[in-house]
Design a protein around this motif. Structure first.
Motif: not given
Length: 220
Positions: A145-167
């Motif tokens: 379970q820990e390995i699955s969570e770690a893999i999913s977090n790394r796959a989402a790397f770079g997807d953090e953006f400013d929501e206001d800017e996107l709107m």
């Protein structure tokens, strides 16, 4: 030795007495033969009763003695028939009880075999080893379970953006699309033909009204 094993293996004087007795199958066969014999006797008695009743009717008042003798024989046959009915009911009850006992014995015997088989299977099992195995399985599941969570977090790397800017960018795109649609809208053209002229009667009425206004002005 378990209680079930001792139950089926038996022992002592009771076991020695049981060896000389008939088997359940033999006893059931004897009871069925007796039932068949008594059923045939019933049919015979019913036939004799009908015959004696017919003789009594035949003699009637002509030969009252013979008629009475026929009725006496009929009564004896009826009594025998009633006794056979009771005997058959007793035999049927005994046969059903024996069949149920035999069925229960077979069920208990099979359950004893199953218990012995389970005991043999469990002989090679150590509860401590089972507990250790289940603990290892739980730990490995946690690791997975820990390995699955770690893999999913790394796959989402770079997807953090400013929501206001996107709107804001989305609203800008929507405004551009709306402006484009407004430009594509075509207004209706001005008609090239001249408007219809005022009717003659109306124009003459207006001229008369003007003349009357001038006369009124001169007279005053």
């Amino acid at each position: 030795m378990s209680k079930i094993s001792r139950f089926f293996k038996g022992g002592g004087a009771a076991a020695s007495k049981g060896r000389g007795g008939p088997s359940p199958q033999e006893a059931l066969a004897r009871l069925r033969e007796t039932e068949e014999m008594l059923s045939k006797k019933q049919e015979y008695l019913e036939t004799r009763i009908e015959r004696e009743l017919a003789l009594a009717r035949q003699h009637g008042t002509k030969n009252r003695r013979a008629a009475l003798q026929a009725l006496k024989r009929k009564k004896r046959y009826e009594k025998q028939l009633s006794q056979i009915d009771g005997t058959l009911s007793t035999i049927e009850f005994q046969r059903e009880a024996l069949e149920n006992s035999h069925t229960n014995t077979e069920v208990l015997k099979n359950m004893g075999y199953a218990a012995q088989a389970m005991k043999k299977v469990h002989e090679n099992m150590d509860l401590n080893k089972i507990d250790d195995l289940m603990q290892d399985i739980t730990e490995q599941q946690d690791v997975a379970q820990e390995i699955s969570e770690a893999i999913s977090n790394r796959a989402a790397f770079g997807d953090e953006f400013d929501e206001d800017e996107l709107m804001a960018e989305l609203e800008e795109l929507e405004q551009e699309e709306m402006n484009k649609r407004m430009r594509d809208v075509r207004l209706p053209s001005v008609p090239s033909t001249s408007l219809p002229s005022r009717p003659v009667s109306t124009r003459k009425r207006v001229e008369d009204e003007d003349d009357m206004k001038q006369l009124a002005a001169w007279a005053s």
